[in-house]
Design a protein around this motif. Structure first.
Motif, PDB file in Angstrom:
ATOM      1  N   UNK A 353      57.997  11.284 -30.495  1.00 14.99           N
ATOM      2  CA  UNK A 353      58.659  11.450 -31.791  1.00 14.99           C
ATOM      3  C   UNK A 353      57.831  10.715 -32.840  1.00 14.99           C
ATOM      4  N   UNK A 354      57.332  11.464 -33.817  1.00 16.80           N
ATOM      5  CA  UNK A 354      56.539  10.882 -34.897  1.00 16.80           C
ATOM      6  C   UNK A 354      57.416  10.779 -36.143  1.00 16.80           C
ATOM      7  N   UNK A 355      57.432   9.616 -36.744  1.00 22.88           N
ATOM      8  CA  UNK A 355      58.234   9.401 -37.948  1.00 22.88           C
ATOM      9  C   UNK A 355      57.515   8.426 -38.866  1.00 22.88           C
ATOM     10  N   UNK A 356      58.170   8.032 -39.958  1.00 24.45           N
ATOM     11  CA  UNK A 356      57.528   7.198 -40.961  1.00 24.45           C
ATOM     12  C   UNK A 356      58.439   6.033 -41.335  1.00 24.45           C
ATOM     13  N   UNK A 357      57.835   4.979 -41.869  1.00 25.95           N
ATOM     14  CA  UNK A 357      58.554   3.791 -42.329  1.00 25.95           C
ATOM     15  C   UNK A 357      58.078   3.431 -43.732  1.00 25.95           C
ATOM     16  N   UNK A 358      58.940   2.708 -44.467  1.00 27.06           N
ATOM     17  CA  UNK A 358      58.596   2.170 -45.796  1.00 27.06           C
ATOM     18  C   UNK A 358      58.167   3.269 -46.766  1.00 27.06           C
ATOM     19  N   UNK A 359      58.862   4.412 -46.723  1.00 32.46           N
ATOM     20  CA  UNK A 359      58.495   5.529 -47.588  1.00 32.46           C
ATOM     21  C   UNK A 359      58.860   5.198 -49.037  1.00 32.46           C
ATOM     22  N   UNK A 360      57.920   5.335 -49.989  1.00 36.83           N
ATOM     23  CA  UNK A 360      58.234   5.054 -51.406  1.00 36.83           C
ATOM     24  C   UNK A 360      59.273   6.035 -51.947  1.00 36.83           C
ATOM     25  N   UNK A 361      59.919   5.636 -53.020  1.00 39.17           N
ATOM     26  CA  UNK A 361      60.858   6.534 -53.693  1.00 39.17           C
ATOM     27  C   UNK A 361      60.116   7.745 -54.250  1.00 39.17           C
ATOM     28  N   UNK A 362      60.822   8.874 -54.327  1.00 41.24           N
ATOM     29  CA  UNK A 362      60.303  10.126 -54.895  1.00 41.24           C
ATOM     30  C   UNK A 362      59.147  10.703 -54.072  1.00 41.24           C
ATOM     31  N   UNK A 363      59.082  10.342 -52.784  1.00 45.92           N
ATOM     32  CA  UNK A 363      58.078  10.903 -51.877  1.00 45.92           C
ATOM     33  C   UNK A 363      58.810  11.457 -50.658  1.00 45.92           C
ATOM     34  N   UNK A 364      58.457  12.677 -50.247  1.00 40.97           N
ATOM     35  CA  UNK A 364      59.030  13.266 -49.038  1.00 40.97           C
ATOM     36  C   UNK A 364      57.915  13.573 -48.051  1.00 40.97           C
ATOM     37  N   UNK A 365      58.261  13.489 -46.768  1.00 40.61           N
ATOM     38  CA  UNK A 365      57.310  13.767 -45.689  1.00 40.61           C
ATOM     39  C   UNK A 365      57.980  14.725 -44.707  1.00 40.61           C
ATOM     40  N   UNK A 373      58.569  25.320 -30.543  1.00 42.93           N
ATOM     41  CA  UNK A 373      59.551  25.161 -31.630  1.00 42.93           C
ATOM     42  C   UNK A 373      59.108  24.134 -32.672  1.00 42.93           C
ATOM     43  N   UNK A 374      57.824  23.853 -32.714  1.00 39.81           N
ATOM     44  CA  UNK A 374      57.335  22.863 -33.668  1.00 39.81           C
ATOM     45  C   UNK A 374      56.917  23.440 -34.994  1.00 39.81           C
ATOM     46  N   UNK A 375      57.065  24.761 -35.175  1.00 41.18           N
ATOM     47  CA  UNK A 375      56.642  25.382 -36.422  1.00 41.18           C
ATOM     48  C   UNK A 375      57.688  25.253 -37.524  1.00 41.18           C
ATOM     49  N   UNK A 376      58.878  24.752 -37.202  1.00 39.75           N
ATOM     50  CA  UNK A 376      59.915  24.561 -38.219  1.00 39.75           C
ATOM     51  C   UNK A 376      59.777  23.173 -38.821  1.00 39.75           C
ATOM     52  N   UNK A 377      59.606  23.062 -40.139  1.00 39.22           N
ATOM     53  CA  UNK A 377      59.452  21.740 -40.757  1.00 39.22           C
ATOM     54  C   UNK A 377      60.673  20.865 -40.502  1.00 39.22           C
ATOM     55  N   UNK A 378      60.421  19.586 -40.233  1.00 38.37           N
ATOM     56  CA  UNK A 378      61.494  18.647 -39.942  1.00 38.37           C
ATOM     57  C   UNK A 378      61.105  17.278 -40.472  1.00 38.37           C
ATOM     58  N   UNK A 379      62.119  16.405 -40.649  1.00 38.38           N
ATOM     59  CA  UNK A 379      61.845  15.054 -41.141  1.00 38.38           C
ATOM     60  C   UNK A 379      61.261  14.177 -40.044  1.00 38.38           C
ATOM     61  N   UNK A 380      61.219  14.672 -38.798  1.00 33.96           N
ATOM     62  CA  UNK A 380      60.546  14.003 -37.691  1.00 33.96           C
ATOM     63  C   UNK A 380      59.743  15.023 -36.908  1.00 33.96           C
ATOM     64  N   UNK A 381      58.596  14.583 -36.406  1.00 35.60           N
ATOM     65  CA  UNK A 381      57.825  15.445 -35.532  1.00 35.60           C
ATOM     66  C   UNK A 381      58.181  15.156 -34.093  1.00 35.60           C
ATOM     67  N   UNK A 382      58.512  16.191 -33.313  1.00 35.60           N
ATOM     68  CA  UNK A 382      58.972  15.992 -31.940  1.00 35.60           C
ATOM     69  C   UNK A 382      58.212  16.906 -30.997  1.00 35.60           C
ATOM     70  N   UNK A 383      57.784  16.326 -29.867  1.00 33.73           N
ATOM     71  CA  UNK A 383      57.174  17.091 -28.788  1.00 33.73           C
ATOM     72  C   UNK A 383      57.746  16.587 -27.466  1.00 33.73           C
TER      73      UNK A 383
END
Length: 746
Positions: A353-365, A373-383
């Protein structure tokens, strides 16, 4: 795509857009849509969106536009190393930027396992098995990796009522009286830091004794929190961190502390004292599940809940909340704990599971991957099911929605210490070198040129600083060019000193109007031409030539099909294109009937009453009604309505040609004779007198009947009396005989 140049830097299109010369139209090379917004400088162009282009070359002619030069785009090379700091330049707000993150599961990665055990009395038999667990547990871990360490900690619950008895004797021995080995009650205790020495593990664990408490749920979340945040004392290394949590009961959570009058929230910090006991156990509330999840993720700890069958559903729900966690079912004596840990570790390590920390305001990842099933955009990357040595790719899309100074955030797989630090910056200012003359001739000597446009001195506005503001502000002048809920000059002209100067329209059409809202080509088409070629288009409406009519002047004038005799639509509509357009309520084909209108009698009732009351006057609201009096009006199909004066009106009516046109034939009103006041007054007084007499008679009869009843009762009592002739012993006569003793006897 066709775009309209409006010569005021307010509408721009495309990433690369070329604009032609005087009064000509623009064809954009990009397939992106035109974005209409108020843009007055190159910096505002950048901020307006990714598809804005800015012509920064200065030209002398008002309507000549040279080629457009878009802001320089500076893409960085795609990222292929999973753990490298990199810098990303986002040229436009709201423009996504994507790079590749690759992950490869390595063989022999170090593992730290912390065994956290519930030592309440119900876990007594489990403790006996765990005391000899160290050798087998390390052996099992070393089959996975040679670099493995284990630690140990234990917990029960807060030593306060109602969780644990506070009787001094029960605090020292909270177990049953027949239990020989029992340690005092405690909340959480760290027993052994990370070590690869199984002998030391067995020794320290064998020194542990069972304890106890009162209620069923335990203080497990307190223990997990301290094990997660006290990393220096637990000894967590740069490794895969596993926390094995064994229990046969549920857990207390935030808010339960109120039962013991503990109101201070858990602060999520380490509070182990010199004896490695949780020193704030009786002072702070239990942590929430969210707090525990956050600290486990922050410290890359993957929990394995080894629990008994009866509480498995509770920890399954907890697993759904905490990422990178597993649940296994213990046997009654924990004899299967090693195989449980092995299975859980395999599941955890193969799930990336790939995710992010300390994301600045007004920024999306957002993440996508090359996994199923990884072709659907998600707020976390999962394999899932990632084997050792297998490499997977994640596409990371970063979008800044506002201009940013350089900021950073972290991206990485959960359960690993290594992260990518991504530094972000956006370019929201143009790089122009034409600021030279502070009073440039192009700007009417009232401003300087910046990126091809005039930056005016104070008090002047306009494309060439040609407008002196005076008493009005620049915002007020711009507002004068904007219709309600519309764009400046409708996006089809230039606002000069508060007045719209309309641009030539597409295909040579003429654009006009106060806000450039009209043109001569926007009318309905017929036979491929506006207004069918038989009229003039005026701001969306066709003014037809003589002999033609219709919205698009598409038919000749005729009323043959609208006539009934000499009547056209019964005067209740217009005949357009030989079809009646009826007044609201009336129906085609001839507007003769009105199904939803009130009955004829009701429609004219108020007018009839008005006319009868004011024969010599005029009823203004009834001007479409004609009247005719006929005293011998027949009784057949008459309208009978009672007026406000109580009189009955008798009339007949019919509707004439036209709207609200009626003929009324009536006869005199029939009014009832007024009542005789003398009879009313006499009758009233007579009635009152009669009622009074009747009341008196009734009262007299009532009194007579009551007296008669009393008399008869008296007579009955007289008959029942029995008189005796014997003397009454209580009776004394009034005569007293007194004898003188001196004259007694012989």
């Amino acid at each position: 795509m066709i775009c309209i140049p409006i010569f005021s830097h307010t509408v721009f299109c495309g990433v690369f857009c070329c604009m032609s010369l005087i009064l000509s139209w623009t064809s954009c090379l990009s397939q992106e849509s035109c974005v209409k917004t108020v843009v007055r400088s190159c910096a505002e162009c950048i901020k307006s969106g990714p598809y804005c282009a800015w012509c920064k070359l200065l030209v002398k002619s008002t309507f000549i536009w040279p080629h457009c030069i878009s802001c320089t785009y500076r893409p960085a090379a795609p990222h292929t190393n999973a753990f490298r700091i990199r810098l990303i330049f986002l040229d436009f707000p709201d423009q996504p930027w994507t790079f590749t993150f690759k992950f490869k599961r390595a063989e022999g990665y170090p593992v730290d396992l912390y065994y956290l055990m519930d030592l309440s009395y119900s876990m007594n038999d489990d403790l006996q098995n765990v005391k000899s667990l160290g050798k087998d547990l390390l052996k099992a871990l070393r089959q996975i990796t040679k670099q493995s360490r284990i630690g140990f900690g234990s917990f029960v619950d807060k030593v306060v009522l109602p969780y644990t008895s506070t009787n001094p004797k029960r605090v020292q021995k909270p177990c049953p009286d027949n239990e020989r080995f029992c340690q005092p009650a405690f909340g959480y205790k760290h027993v052994l830091s990370m070590t690869d020495n199984e002998i030391l593990f067995n020794k320290r664990v064998s020194e542990q004794a069972i304890s106890g408490n009162l209620d069923v749920p335990e203080g497990g979340l307190d223990a997990i929190m301290q094990a997660a945040v006290c990393g220096d004392k637990i000894g967590w290394g740069n490794s895969t961190r596993l926390l094995v949590f064994t229990t046969d009961a549920g857990f207390h959570m935030a808010g339960d502390g109120k039962l013991a009058a503990i109101l201070e929230p858990n602060d999520g910090r380490c509070h182990l004292d010199a004896k490695m006991l949780y020193s704030k156990s009786s002072e702070m509330d239990y942590p929430s599940v969210g707090q525990v999840m956050q600290k486990l993720v922050e410290n890359n700890i993957q929990p394995i809940f080894a629990v008994t069958k009866d509480v498995e559903p509770v920890y399954r729900r907890l697993k759904d909340i905490i990422p990178k966690s597993e649940v296994g079912v213990l046997t009654s004596d924990s004899s299967n704990v090693i195989s449980l840990i092995q299975n859980a570790y395999r599941n955890l390590s193969s799930n990336v599971i790939v995710t992010h920390d300390d994301l600045p305001d007004h920024v999306t990842v957002m993440y996508t991957s090359n996994c199923p099933n990884g072709d659907l955009p998600s707020i976390r990357g999962t394999c899932d099911n990632v084997g050792i040595g297998k490499e997977v790719e994640f596409n990371v899309t970063v979008t800044a929605h506002k201009c940013l100074n350089e900021q950073s955030f972290l991206i990485g797989p959960l359960g690993f210490r290594e992260k990518i630090r991504v530094n972000l910056t956006t370019r929201c200012e143009c790089e122009c070198d034409d600021r030279k003359d502070s009073n440039h001739q192009h700007c009417n000597s009232q401003g300087q040129v910046s990126c091809g446009t005039c930056s005016c001195n104070k008090g002047f506005v306009g494309q060439k600083c040609e407008c002196k503001i005076g008493d009005k502000s620049e915002a007020e002048l711009r507002q004068a060019c904007m219709p309600v809920n519309g764009s400046m000059c409708s996006g089809q002209g230039e606002c000069v000193c508060g007045v719209c100067h309309c641009s030539p329209g597409e295909d040579g059409r003429s654009i006009y109007g106060r806000f450039c809202e009209c043109d001569d080509r926007s009318c309905p088409l017929s036979r491929g031409q506006p207004c069918g070629g038989q009229g003039r288009c005026s701001c969306g409406t066709c003014n037809c030539n003589p002999g033609y009519e219709g919205d698009a002047c598409d038919c000749r004038k005729s009323d043959n099909r609208c006539r009934t005799g000499n009547k056209v639509c019964y005067g209740r509509g217009n005949c357009v294109c030989d079809v009646c357009n009826c007044t609201v309520g009336y129906t085609r084909p001839f507007c003769e009937t009105c199904p939803g209108c009130p009955a004829l009698c009701e429609r004219v009732a108020s007018c009839v009453e008005c006319h009868m009351d004011e024969r010599k006057g005029n009823c203004l609201v009834c001007q479409g009604v004609t009247y005719r009096e006929e005293p011998d009006l027949k009784e057949q199909r008459l309208c009978k309505r009672r007026g406000t004066d109580g009189c009955q009106m008798i009339y007949s009516t019919k509707q004439l040609q036209g709207v609200e046109q009626y003929e009324v034939i009536f006869r005199n009103k029939e009014c009832p004779e007024p009542p005789d006041l003398r009879l009313i007054i006499g009758g009233t007084f007579s009635g009152v007198a009669l009622i009074g007499i009747l009341l008196l008679l009734a009262l007299k009869a009532f009194i007579h009947m009551r007296d008669l009843k009393e008399f008869r009762r008296f007579e009955n009592e007289q008959k029942k009396s029995k008189w005796s002739k014997a003397d009454n012993p209580l009776f004394k006569t009034a005569t007293t005989t007194v004898q003188n003793p001196n004259f007694g006897g012989d």
